[in-house]
Design a protein around this motif. Sequence first.
Motif, PDB file in Angstrom:
ATOM      1  N   CYS A  49       0.824  -1.210   0.000  1.00 28.65           N
ATOM      2  CA  CYS A  49       0.000   0.000   0.000  1.00 28.65           C
ATOM      3  C   CYS A  49       0.858   1.259   0.000  1.00 28.65           C
ATOM      4  N   ARG A  50       1.917   1.262   0.784  1.00 30.72           N
ATOM      5  CA  ARG A  50       2.766   2.457   0.848  1.00 30.72           C
ATOM      6  C   ARG A  50       3.537   2.655  -0.455  1.00 30.72           C
ATOM      7  N   GLU A  51       3.982   1.557  -1.049  1.00 29.81           N
ATOM      8  CA  GLU A  51       4.727   1.671  -2.305  1.00 29.81           C
ATOM      9  C   GLU A  51       3.858   2.206  -3.438  1.00 29.81           C
ATOM     10  N   HIS A  52       2.562   1.900  -3.395  1.00 26.23           N
ATOM     11  CA  HIS A  52       1.667   2.271  -4.492  1.00 26.23           C
ATOM     12  C   HIS A  52       0.680   3.374  -4.094  1.00 26.23           C
ATOM     13  N   HIS A  53       0.936   4.019  -2.953  1.00 28.32           N
ATOM     14  CA  HIS A  53       0.132   5.167  -2.508  1.00 28.32           C
ATOM     15  C   HIS A  53      -1.357   4.791  -2.386  1.00 28.32           C
ATOM     16  N   ILE A  54      -1.588   3.679  -1.708  1.00 30.97           N
ATOM     17  CA  ILE A  54      -2.943   3.180  -1.470  1.00 30.97           C
ATOM     18  C   ILE A  54      -3.288   3.394  -0.001  1.00 30.97           C
ATOM     19  N   ASN A  55      -4.398   4.042   0.262  1.00 31.43           N
ATOM     20  CA  ASN A  55      -4.847   4.239   1.639  1.00 31.43           C
ATOM     21  C   ASN A  55      -5.621   3.017   2.124  1.00 31.43           C
ATOM     22  N   TYR A  56      -5.308   2.589   3.338  1.00 32.70           N
ATOM     23  CA  TYR A  56      -6.073   1.546   4.004  1.00 32.70           C
ATOM     24  C   TYR A  56      -6.270   1.979   5.448  1.00 32.70           C
ATOM     25  N   SER A  57      -7.048   1.212   6.171  1.00 31.70           N
ATOM     26  CA  SER A  57      -7.217   1.460   7.603  1.00 31.70           C
ATOM     27  C   SER A  57      -7.405   0.135   8.311  1.00 31.70           C
ATOM     28  N   LEU A  58      -6.918   0.064   9.536  1.00 30.39           N
ATOM     29  CA  LEU A  58      -7.337  -1.049  10.381  1.00 30.39           C
ATOM     30  C   LEU A  58      -8.855  -1.040  10.459  1.00 30.39           C
ATOM     31  N   CYS A  59      -9.428  -2.189  10.761  1.00 26.41           N
ATOM     32  CA  CYS A  59     -10.887  -2.338  10.690  1.00 26.41           C
ATOM     33  C   CYS A  59     -11.386  -3.117  11.901  1.00 26.41           C
ATOM     34  N   GLY A  60     -12.617  -2.850  12.331  1.00 25.26           N
ATOM     35  CA  GLY A  60     -13.284  -3.642  13.349  1.00 25.26           C
ATOM     36  C   GLY A  60     -12.481  -3.833  14.618  1.00 25.26           C
ATOM     37  N   ASN A 241     -10.242  10.675   5.257  1.00 25.46           N
ATOM     38  CA  ASN A 241      -9.143  11.297   5.994  1.00 25.46           C
ATOM     39  C   ASN A 241      -8.415  10.213   6.792  1.00 25.46           C
ATOM     40  N   TYR A 242      -7.071  10.176   6.689  1.00 26.45           N
ATOM     41  CA  TYR A 242      -6.292   9.095   7.283  1.00 26.45           C
ATOM     42  C   TYR A 242      -5.153   9.630   8.144  1.00 26.45           C
ATOM     43  N   THR A 243      -4.732   8.784   9.080  1.00 23.76           N
ATOM     44  CA  THR A 243      -3.571   9.076   9.902  1.00 23.76           C
ATOM     45  C   THR A 243      -2.887   7.744  10.192  1.00 23.76           C
ATOM     46  N   ARG A 250       4.606  -0.912  15.348  1.00 19.71           N
ATOM     47  CA  ARG A 250       4.718  -0.391  13.986  1.00 19.71           C
ATOM     48  C   ARG A 250       3.638   0.671  13.800  1.00 19.71           C
ATOM     49  N   LYS A 251       3.780   1.460  12.772  1.00 18.92           N
ATOM     50  CA  LYS A 251       2.795   2.476  12.465  1.00 18.92           C
ATOM     51  C   LYS A 251       1.843   1.949  11.400  1.00 18.92           C
ATOM     52  N   ALA A 252       0.592   1.774  11.785  1.00 16.34           N
ATOM     53  CA  ALA A 252      -0.421   1.290  10.856  1.00 16.34           C
ATOM     54  C   ALA A 252      -1.299   2.453  10.415  1.00 16.34           C
ATOM     55  N   MET A 253      -1.771   2.390   9.181  1.00 16.36           N
ATOM     56  CA  MET A 253      -2.721   3.396   8.721  1.00 16.36           C
ATOM     57  C   MET A 253      -4.081   3.164   9.385  1.00 16.36           C
ATOM     58  N   ILE A 254      -4.794   4.278   9.586  1.00 19.38           N
ATOM     59  CA  ILE A 254      -6.119   4.189  10.195  1.00 19.38           C
ATOM     60  C   ILE A 254      -6.900   5.434   9.806  1.00 19.38           C
ATOM     61  N   VAL A 255      -8.217   5.314   9.716  1.00 17.48           N
ATOM     62  CA  VAL A 255      -9.020   6.508   9.445  1.00 17.48           C
ATOM     63  C   VAL A 255      -8.826   7.487  10.599  1.00 17.48           C
ATOM     64  N   ARG A 256      -8.714   8.780  10.265  1.00 17.69           N
ATOM     65  CA  ARG A 256      -8.407   9.777  11.291  1.00 17.69           C
ATOM     66  C   ARG A 256      -9.475   9.806  12.387  1.00 17.69           C
ATOM     67  N   ASP A 257     -10.735   9.721  11.999  1.00 15.67           N
ATOM     68  CA  ASP A 257     -11.827   9.754  12.979  1.00 15.67           C
ATOM     69  C   ASP A 257     -12.218   8.334  13.384  1.00 15.67           C
ATOM     70  N   TYR A 258     -11.229   7.574  13.845  1.00 17.38           N
ATOM     71  CA  TYR A 258     -11.507   6.158  14.119  1.00 17.38           C
ATOM     72  C   TYR A 258     -12.434   5.955  15.312  1.00 17.38           C
ATOM     73  N   ILE A 259     -12.467   6.898  16.226  1.00 17.05           N
ATOM     74  CA  ILE A 259     -13.417   6.775  17.339  1.00 17.05           C
ATOM     75  C   ILE A 259     -14.847   6.893  16.810  1.00 17.05           C
ATOM     76  N   GLU A 260     -15.054   7.834  15.904  1.00 16.90           N
ATOM     77  CA  GLU A 260     -16.374   7.971  15.285  1.00 16.90           C
ATOM     78  C   GLU A 260     -16.726   6.726  14.490  1.00 16.90           C
ATOM     79  N   TYR A 261     -15.724   6.157  13.822  1.00 20.77           N
ATOM     80  CA  TYR A 261     -15.944   4.891  13.110  1.00 20.77           C
ATOM     81  C   TYR A 261     -16.405   3.799  14.075  1.00 20.77           C
TER      82      TYR A 261
END
Length: 296
Positions: A49-60, A241-243, A250-261
Amino acid sequence: MILTLILLWADGKPFSKVLNSLPELRMDSELRQLQLKCLEIFDIVDRICREHHINYSLCGGSVVGAHLYKRILPWDDDIDIMMTRENYNKFLKVAEQSLPNGFSIINYQNSDYTTKLKICFTKIVNDNTTVIHYDGNILGAFVDIDVYDKVPEGFLKNIDLFLCKRIMTIDKDRTPSNGLKDKLKNFAIDTILSNRRLYLMFFQKVVEILSHVSTQYTYRELFGGYHYYNMIPYQASIFENYTTIEFENRKAMIVRDYIEYLKTRYNRTDFYEPKEKQVPLHIKFIDLNTPYKNYM
């Protein structure tokens, strides 16, 4: 263990008895070994994902684990990732060529095995391991990648939700024809819904077309594994929006408003689970040294 299964089969016992005879997954050692295998897969997905500029987020539950413990939930037996349709399609285009040897992709786009698994999303699988689920399905250690689609507001939303509910129809067995409703459902299963894979591909195309016709939309997990969650609408801003967050050192991608998620997904603000729910949900038995196709 393979010899044990063969002997049980040779003894004429049905698979349900074979499954019940397997030892329970040990929380202390075996489960952590499985989590580490899942982390290996997660690192591969993260790199792609990082090599190809793909956004993901941890889930559930993986979001809950990162939020509360900065790691996988101590009792969890997998890692969940989510992507918007745009990122998901981009990932699928590059992942097949980017995965190391011994890892594979399973989804309805490239495998009829999902007809048996009845999943509508993607699994990245370690082919050299075995996990046996409580429902009897056999696979390698895996990471789930769920896809979230734009669902337009207004009457077009009803088209997406109607087609989504047909997945629930496909995933149910035929019922005794006690009335007109049952007869119509059975007729649909036997005819237009008989090829699950083709229906899902058709549904995906409709959803993708409708996602571009309105500037007012929410995100929904239309192709999710738990049909209750498929109906939940998420504010568009959550998935746009991601952070990053600390996750297993490690640093994992996650949606910025993950509490709202999390509030939207679980309809609550306290994400701690009572002791009786702190158990693995999917896996009954693991063998991390044997390819799962040997068991199959």
